[in-house]
Design an enzyme around this catalytic site. Structure first.
Site, PDB file in Angstrom:
ATOM      1  N   GLY A  73     -13.651 -15.063 -62.569  1.00  0.00           N
ATOM      2  CA  GLY A  73     -13.104 -13.658 -62.376  1.00  0.00           C
ATOM      3  C   GLY A  73     -14.146 -12.749 -63.053  1.00  0.00           C
ATOM      4  O   GLY A  73     -15.081 -12.766 -63.493  1.00  0.00           O
TER       5      GLY A  73
ATOM      6  N   SER B 264     -17.032 -17.317 -60.169  1.00  0.00           N
ATOM      7  CA  SER B 264     -17.962 -16.238 -59.833  1.00  0.00           C
ATOM      8  C   SER B 264     -19.161 -16.837 -58.969  1.00  0.00           C
ATOM      9  O   SER B 264     -20.417 -16.256 -59.100  1.00  0.00           O
ATOM     10  CB  SER B 264     -18.655 -15.640 -61.208  1.00  0.00           C
ATOM     11  OG  SER B 264     -17.750 -15.114 -62.205  1.00  0.00           O
TER      12      SER B 264
ATOM     13  N   GLY C 156     -13.549 -16.854 -55.312  1.00  0.00           N
ATOM     14  CA  GLY C 156     -12.229 -16.070 -55.559  1.00  0.00           C
ATOM     15  C   GLY C 156     -12.634 -14.817 -54.848  1.00  0.00           C
ATOM     16  O   GLY C 156     -12.601 -14.691 -53.599  1.00  0.00           O
TER      17      GLY C 156
ATOM     18  N   ASN D  39     -10.291 -18.752 -52.172  1.00  0.00           N
ATOM     19  CA  ASN D  39      -8.901 -18.732 -52.890  1.00  0.00           C
ATOM     20  C   ASN D  39      -8.781 -17.067 -52.918  1.00  0.00           C
ATOM     21  O   ASN D  39      -9.350 -16.243 -53.739  1.00  0.00           O
ATOM     22  CB  ASN D  39      -9.138 -19.023 -54.058  1.00  0.00           C
ATOM     23  CG  ASN D  39      -7.833 -18.816 -55.070  1.00  0.00           C
ATOM     24  OD1 ASN D  39      -6.914 -18.568 -54.415  1.00  0.00           O
ATOM     25  ND2 ASN D  39      -7.925 -19.454 -56.328  1.00  0.00           N
ATOM     26  N   TRP D  40      -7.966 -16.632 -52.313  1.00  0.00           N
ATOM     27  CA  TRP D  40      -7.506 -15.148 -52.103  1.00  0.00           C
ATOM     28  C   TRP D  40      -6.495 -14.544 -53.000  1.00  0.00           C
ATOM     29  O   TRP D  40      -6.404 -13.484 -53.453  1.00  0.00           O
ATOM     30  CB  TRP D  40      -6.738 -14.641 -50.633  1.00  0.00           C
ATOM     31  CG  TRP D  40      -7.728 -14.596 -49.467  1.00  0.00           C
ATOM     32  CD1 TRP D  40      -9.176 -14.926 -49.425  1.00  0.00           C
ATOM     33  CD2 TRP D  40      -7.445 -14.156 -48.202  1.00  0.00           C
ATOM     34  NE1 TRP D  40      -9.901 -14.562 -48.519  1.00  0.00           N
ATOM     35  CE2 TRP D  40      -8.692 -14.283 -47.528  1.00  0.00           C
ATOM     36  CE3 TRP D  40      -6.380 -13.949 -47.506  1.00  0.00           C
ATOM     37  CZ2 TRP D  40      -8.745 -13.694 -46.206  1.00  0.00           C
ATOM     38  CZ3 TRP D  40      -6.362 -13.486 -46.098  1.00  0.00           C
ATOM     39  CH2 TRP D  40      -7.624 -13.578 -45.263  1.00  0.00           C
ATOM     40  N   LYS D  41      -6.132 -15.642 -53.794  1.00  0.00           N
ATOM     41  CA  LYS D  41      -5.181 -15.346 -54.926  1.00  0.00           C
ATOM     42  C   LYS D  41      -3.961 -14.383 -54.503  1.00  0.00           C
ATOM     43  O   LYS D  41      -3.657 -14.657 -53.517  1.00  0.00           O
ATOM     44  CB  LYS D  41      -5.784 -14.723 -56.134  1.00  0.00           C
ATOM     45  CG  LYS D  41      -7.058 -15.710 -56.723  1.00  0.00           C
ATOM     46  CD  LYS D  41      -7.740 -15.270 -57.812  1.00  0.00           C
ATOM     47  CE  LYS D  41      -8.912 -16.351 -58.146  1.00  0.00           C
ATOM     48  NZ  LYS D  41      -9.628 -16.118 -59.383  1.00  0.00           N
TER      49      LYS D  41
ATOM     50  N   GLU E 208      -5.651 -20.407 -63.522  1.00  0.00           N
ATOM     51  CA  GLU E 208      -4.606 -19.327 -63.306  1.00  0.00           C
ATOM     52  C   GLU E 208      -3.120 -19.764 -63.530  1.00  0.00           C
ATOM     53  O   GLU E 208      -2.002 -19.331 -64.007  1.00  0.00           O
ATOM     54  CB  GLU E 208      -4.953 -18.347 -62.419  1.00  0.00           C
ATOM     55  CG  GLU E 208      -6.018 -17.733 -62.646  1.00  0.00           C
ATOM     56  CD  GLU E 208      -6.777 -16.916 -61.597  1.00  0.00           C
ATOM     57  OE1 GLU E 208      -6.212 -16.733 -60.206  1.00  0.00           O
ATOM     58  OE2 GLU E 208      -8.095 -16.375 -61.625  1.00  0.00           O
TER      59      GLU E 208
ATOM     60  N   HIS F  67      -5.130 -25.045 -60.665  1.00  0.00           N
ATOM     61  CA  HIS F  67      -5.709 -23.928 -60.970  1.00  0.00           C
ATOM     62  C   HIS F  67      -5.623 -23.327 -62.417  1.00  0.00           C
ATOM     63  O   HIS F  67      -4.472 -23.448 -62.956  1.00  0.00           O
ATOM     64  CB  HIS F  67      -5.793 -22.617 -59.792  1.00  0.00           C
ATOM     65  CG  HIS F  67      -6.948 -21.558 -59.786  1.00  0.00           C
ATOM     66  ND1 HIS F  67      -6.564 -20.673 -60.879  1.00  0.00           N
ATOM     67  CD2 HIS F  67      -7.953 -21.605 -59.270  1.00  0.00           C
ATOM     68  CE1 HIS F  67      -7.981 -19.931 -60.646  1.00  0.00           C
ATOM     69  NE2 HIS F  67      -8.496 -20.390 -59.585  1.00  0.00           N
TER      70      HIS F  67
ATOM     71  N   GLU G  73     -14.228 -25.873 -62.213  1.00  0.00           N
ATOM     72  CA  GLU G  73     -14.285 -24.395 -62.336  1.00  0.00           C
ATOM     73  C   GLU G  73     -14.069 -23.970 -63.837  1.00  0.00           C
ATOM     74  O   GLU G  73     -12.794 -24.207 -64.492  1.00  0.00           O
ATOM     75  CB  GLU G  73     -12.736 -23.773 -61.733  1.00  0.00           C
ATOM     76  CG  GLU G  73     -12.774 -23.918 -60.296  1.00  0.00           C
ATOM     77  CD  GLU G  73     -12.080 -22.677 -59.684  1.00  0.00           C
ATOM     78  OE1 GLU G  73     -12.676 -21.931 -58.699  1.00  0.00           O
ATOM     79  OE2 GLU G  73     -11.084 -22.403 -60.024  1.00  0.00           O
TER      80      GLU G  73
HETATM   81  P1  PGA Z   1     -14.041 -15.785 -58.887  1.00  0.00           P
HETATM   82  O1  PGA Z   1     -12.575 -16.929 -59.078  1.00  0.00           O
HETATM   83  O2  PGA Z   1     -14.665 -16.396 -57.880  1.00  0.00           O
HETATM   84  O3  PGA Z   1     -13.363 -14.668 -58.452  1.00  0.00           O
HETATM   85  O4  PGA Z   1     -14.560 -16.078 -60.214  1.00  0.00           O
HETATM   86  C1  PGA Z   1     -12.831 -18.217 -58.763  1.00  0.00           C
HETATM   87  C2  PGA Z   1     -11.633 -19.046 -58.784  1.00  0.00           C
HETATM   88  O5  PGA Z   1     -10.713 -18.673 -59.701  1.00  0.00           O
HETATM   89  O6  PGA Z   1     -11.200 -19.919 -58.024  1.00  0.00           O
END
Ligand code: PGA
Length: 256
Positions: free
Chosen positions: A171, A213, A234, A10-12, A97, A95, A165
């Protein structure tokens, strides 16, 4: 049961610029080892999908969101059909976020239904914001599943992937990583939920990923001890070498 594994990046809202996106994507596609039992998916920002889809067929593409309507006067939104046309085959939904930006369980449910009807595989994210001693977080996850999967036909569950998650583990600011044992406990809860609502066959075949993470140090244990079916990654998915190492760990065998 051998469900096969799935590793999703997930490149966000990264990276800045399509040239950079292509460079990262190519580095991943070129060095990806052949392993028919592990599928590799990258979910870039919408605007990079089409360009990346032309670079390599070794990596499957996904979107990070869609709108629940199929077309019309919805300024700024992107439909399931549009991302499919641009090359996406998966879509991350729910997600944390996006939930934090106001996306409701009802919205997520509508998006899951639209994704399935347009041929996209939903990657449904669930996870609690915090853990409490009384295990209230079990209820939080069950409610998220109940609402997101409301009205889904049994026959459509096979296209759905679930990602656990825990919000506190995601994050740079994460309190800590989850442990493989914590993941396994929740994956049992998720499988039980699917079993009760959609039957044993679906419960045994649904893939349950860990996200939060994920890195080269913890990935192997989530597979061997946590019995994860793969990962939603992420930050590390923007670093080709790290991401491919995580991909390799996803192919590890469970300990007997
Ligand atoms: P992260 O993000 O691996 O940077 O903790 C995971 C995610 O939000 O899918």
């Amino acid at each position: 049961m051998n469900r096969g594994k799935l590793v999703i990046g997930n490149w966000k809202m990264n990276p800045e610029g399509s040239g950079f996106a292509s460079k990262i994507f190519k580095a991943i596609a070129q060095k990806k080892p052949r392993n028919p039992r592990v599928e590799l998916v990258i979910c870039p920002p919408f605007v990079y999908l089409k360009t990346l889809s032309k670079l390599s067929k070794k990596v499957v593409l996904g979107a990070q969101n869609i709108y629940f309507e199929t077309s019309g006067a919805y300024t700024g939104e992107v439909s399931a059909g549009m991302v499919y046309d641009a090359g996406a085959r998966y879509v991350i939904l729910g997600h944390s976020e996006r939930r934090a930006m106001g996306e409701s369980d009802k919205d997520i449910n509508r998006k899951v239904k639209t994704a399935i009807s347009e041929g996209l595989k939903p990657v449904l994210c669930v996870g609690e914001k915090e853990r409490d001693k009384n295990h209230e977080y079990f209820k939080v996850i069950e409610n998220q599943l109940e609402e997101a999967l409301d009205g889904i036909f049994k026959t459509n569950v096979e296209s759905i992937v679930i990602a656990y998650e825990p919000v506190w583990a995601i994050g740079k600011e994460a309190a800590r990583e989850a442990t493989p044992e914590e993941f396994r406990e929740i994956s049992v809860l998720i499988r039980k939920f699917i079993n009760d609502k959609f039957g044993r066959k679906n419960a045994m075949s649904v893939k349950i990923l860990y996200g939060g993470s994920v890195n080269t140090k913890n990935a192997e244990l989530f597979i061997t001890e946590g019995e994860a079916d793969g990962f939603l990654v992420g930050r590390a998915s923007l670093k080709p070498e790290r991401f491919l190492e995580i991909f390799k760990f996803a192919g590890s065998e469970k300990r007997k």
